[in-house]
Enzyme design. Structure first.
Site, short mmCIF file in Angstrom:
data_model
loop_
_atom_site.label_atom_id
_atom_site.label_comp_id
_atom_site.label_asym_id
_atom_site.label_seq_id
_atom_site.Cartn_x
_atom_site.Cartn_y
_atom_site.Cartn_z
N SER A 21 -13.76 59.51 -15.10
CA SER A 21 -12.90 59.37 -16.27
C SER A 21 -13.43 60.08 -17.51
O SER A 21 -13.14 59.69 -18.63
CB SER A 21 -12.64 57.90 -16.60
OG SER A 21 -11.98 57.28 -15.50
N ALA A 39 -16.09 64.00 -11.22
CA ALA A 39 -15.83 62.71 -10.59
C ALA A 39 -14.38 62.26 -10.79
O ALA A 39 -13.62 62.85 -11.56
CB ALA A 39 -16.80 61.67 -11.14
N HIS A 40 -14.03 61.19 -10.10
CA HIS A 40 -12.66 60.66 -10.09
C HIS A 40 -12.09 60.43 -11.48
O HIS A 40 -12.76 59.93 -12.36
CB HIS A 40 -12.55 59.37 -9.26
CG HIS A 40 -13.58 58.34 -9.54
ND1 HIS A 40 -13.81 57.30 -8.70
CD2 HIS A 40 -14.47 58.20 -10.55
CE1 HIS A 40 -14.77 56.56 -9.19
NE2 HIS A 40 -15.19 57.08 -10.30
N ASN A 41 -10.82 60.82 -11.62
CA ASN A 41 -10.05 60.58 -12.84
C ASN A 41 -10.53 61.37 -14.05
O ASN A 41 -10.11 61.09 -15.18
CB ASN A 41 -10.01 59.07 -13.18
CG ASN A 41 -9.28 58.27 -12.12
OD1 ASN A 41 -9.83 58.00 -11.05
ND2 ASN A 41 -8.04 57.92 -12.37
N HIS A 62 -9.69 55.48 -2.41
CA HIS A 62 -9.09 56.21 -3.53
C HIS A 62 -7.69 56.68 -3.16
O HIS A 62 -7.53 57.55 -2.31
CB HIS A 62 -9.99 57.39 -3.91
CG HIS A 62 -11.19 56.97 -4.70
ND1 HIS A 62 -12.09 56.03 -4.27
CD2 HIS A 62 -11.60 57.34 -5.96
CE1 HIS A 62 -13.01 55.85 -5.20
NE2 HIS A 62 -12.76 56.62 -6.22
#
Lengths: 328, 328, 328
Positions: free
Chosen positions: A256, A236-238, A195
């Site tokens: 996302s 979580a990511h984004n 990441h």
């Protein structure tokens, strides 16, 4: 590193490049199609996104064979059977360093900041005026923390995270950890996607204890100004937590998840990935957000329903079964 | 310690032995019926398991009075009203030490390992080549960590845990903690069952932040080769996470949950104890695994249904209620 | 600080006092209506509670304009548009210190206690005989820990928490953190309510890893004698976990959840705020406790139903849909 060497090193025996590299430029990193420059490499995983390449400045792109014809001339195609896996393998070449830093000479701690004696600081860390960093906090390289923050004991902040002013982060919370992202080999093994993005916590945010807020694959995960996050949440990511939103305890946001301002998510709410929650919308505790929710609406349950419907749904089902009972 | 003395010390005023010890051997520990040797003690809690004693090498066994006649001659019966409670009380005599160790002279750290300065290591710890142990990590006695691992800040690894090669464990995760196991007294008090087993994390596993993976009562809790665990999961005692499986965030596995290879459990999935999930099976987020699931199947919901049924179930119920509305 | 000055300082530009202070006493803090003394200030948020002021010794009370006439003569009314927000703003004047303490001269550690070398202790901390405090534990000011406790590595205990005898607290758990409490401004911003209460963990309690147990707004959050809490639970402000109760992993108790003795809450159970669970009552895993539950009853599901009904509910719904299928 030259593109051809990067490909060779990354793919090793796991994957094969199926075409020839004609523009063997100096590869500097990976980036999404929309923001990549001509020293960077992108990938197209779904056919429908191939048209986005027309406006892309990417130097090269990983694609399936069937899409090869559609790549604009200025982009070097890299044809592989599994672009997602190829991307994961290449991401590992550009993985950045970790916590152990023997050098914090480039860090800047404001004289009025109060740093407990057993705090660990990485390289190029910035800490603003009147900020208090408590015992056993570990801060990795290139982290920036604003003024008047309180970082409670045993918080861990991974590299490049940006923390605004007047932010409170309670004990045991982890900021900027790697997202849960893997590509699969033909044998069912999981290859880690490194990441490269970061985590941003804006001004006036309070984050409870034992949360985990991941860094982004690219770009950023962001908790916006004035939001408050309870305990033991996973972001979580984004994901984007909208301005002045409230996430009560044990909420889980899949990758996302985005939201507008003043959203309220009750305890144990979960979201599916890539959903958007509109401004001022509320989800009752344990709601499972599996689709986009419009602004100023109220929801609950799993599967999720408008709160009004949900409140009556089970009442009506129970009545239905009772009617059947009395008939039989 | 002699069996008779162990019994006296452990039972104290809480429980009474209802028969006489004729074979007062030197008791060395507790073990399950199937693996106990003649210096060890087991217990039978459910009548149906009494037949397993015929093949057991156990020195003694805790049993209810009604089963006393069925004990083979080579095993010393120990008759009590509550064998489970008796077992818990005895387990405390064999509880092992904890984290504070003044002596790490017997530990072996490979010269290429990179250990941050404020890491705490217990006695007889082994750390392999190129492994990085980051700030504030605490590693108890007899822990073994392989090569090329990264153990992130503030991870705590309880005694005897075994970590393979190329394992990543993110910040705040706890490995090898005591499982949630208690026996109840007649007064409703809970007596702790000391966990004598361990936790094994195999090669190429990545474990996210703030997870808890318990040690086993006996034997081991195991996360098998290539599996990836997200954040804030709880993996209870004696669970087996199958090879190359994925556990997304906030998953909870109850005790003795086992699974085959390449299983996928979505976010916030929970399992009941003693269930098995077959190879390649997937459970959608929030699914509640209350029974064994066959291989290569897909599931969701609570109560759990095959995913196809689950996807239609609520749609059909809502249609049913609407039909009722239009009739009324 | 004089009441008038406190009001001015706290309200700043956010809120206006709509009446005149006639009794400008020396304000010493905030307290609930029922326990406030005449140097303390309370607030009435719901009309129905205004009658409680007749028995209150509070020096002043924040109220809406419509209730002003009902305030007894001995209490100074403070008329504002949003008493909850006014209370939050005032709470910040009385916020107490945090973890960094350069002075632990007033602390008392029993000579037989075993404190790891890198533990951080605040001011006026008391630690009883034979208690073991493991690596990287951080204990803030005025915390009291009894005899024969084990506090595992990386536990963080916020100020004023009281821990009884024979208490085990596993790695990464946070005790006494601020509750999730905010008041909203007209612009939708959240103003933190400083929590003046504390957390009490009574004798013989075991608390697993990575839990979060909040301090109270006023008074106390309490885990009563003999209770056992699994891993990754969140226990919100002012909750009471009853004597000898069991909370399995990932349980979330919303604010002011209370319960009787020997309650069992399965894994991932959640509660709404201000609910009471009766003695000996059990809630199956994932149950959502949205209302008071009577003693000696069993429950499950979301929405919650008596366990017997819940076990049949979905079976019957599935049968109903199958009957429809066969008719069509």
């Amino acid at each position: 590193m030259k593109l051809s060497i990067a490909i060779k090193k990354a793919f090793n025996d796991t994957l094969k490049l199926k075409n020839t590299i004609t523009n063997d430029f100096e590869l500097e990193g990976l980036a999404p199609v929309e923001s990549a420059n001509n020293k960077q490499l992108s990938y197209i995983n779904q056919d429908k996104y191939v048209k986005d390449l027309n406006n892309s400045q990417a130097g090269a792109v990983l694609i399936k064979e069937s899409l090869q014809e559609m790549i604009p001339n200025h982009i070097q195609p890299l044809v592989v059977d599994n672009p997602h896996l190829a991307f994961a393998l290449l991401s590992q070449l550009f993985a950045k360093g970790d916590f152990i830093s023997s050098d914090y000479s480039e860090s800047y701690i404001h004289p009025s900041a109060n740093i407990a004696s057993n705090v660990s600081l990485g390289k190029n860390v910035k800490i603003g005026a009147n900020t208090m960093i408590m015992q056993n906090v570990v801060i990795a390289d290139n982290v920036c923390i604003g003024e008047n923050c309180k970082i409670y004991p045993n918080v861990v902040i991974y590299r490049e995270s940006e923390i605004g002013n007047r932010v409170l982060i309670h004990a045991g919370t982890v900021i900027g950890s790697d997202g849960f992202g893997y590509a699969q080999t033909a044998l069912g093994e999981h290859v880690k996607i490194e990441h490269g993005g970061k985590t941003i916590i804006e001004d006036d945010v309070e984050i409870g204890a034992n949360n985990v807020i991941d860094r982004a694959v690219f770009g950023e995960t962001c908790v916006k100004k004035g939001s408050k996050v309870g305990h033991s949440c996973v972001i979580a990511h984004n994901s984007i937590v909208g301005e002045n939103s409230l996430l009560v305890a044990q909420v889980g946001l899949a990758g996302s998840t985005t939201m507008g301002r003043n959203v309220v998510l009750g305890g144990q709410v979960g979201t599916g990935g890539h959903v958007h929650i509109g401004d001022f919308t509320q989800v009752a505790g344990r709601g499972a957000v599996s689709k986009n929710l419009p602004p100023k609406s109220k929801w609950g349950g799993h599967p999720i329903m408008e709160l009004d419907e949900w409140m009556k749904f089970y009442v009506r089902l129970r009545r239905l079964l009772k009617q059947k009972d009395s008939k039989e």
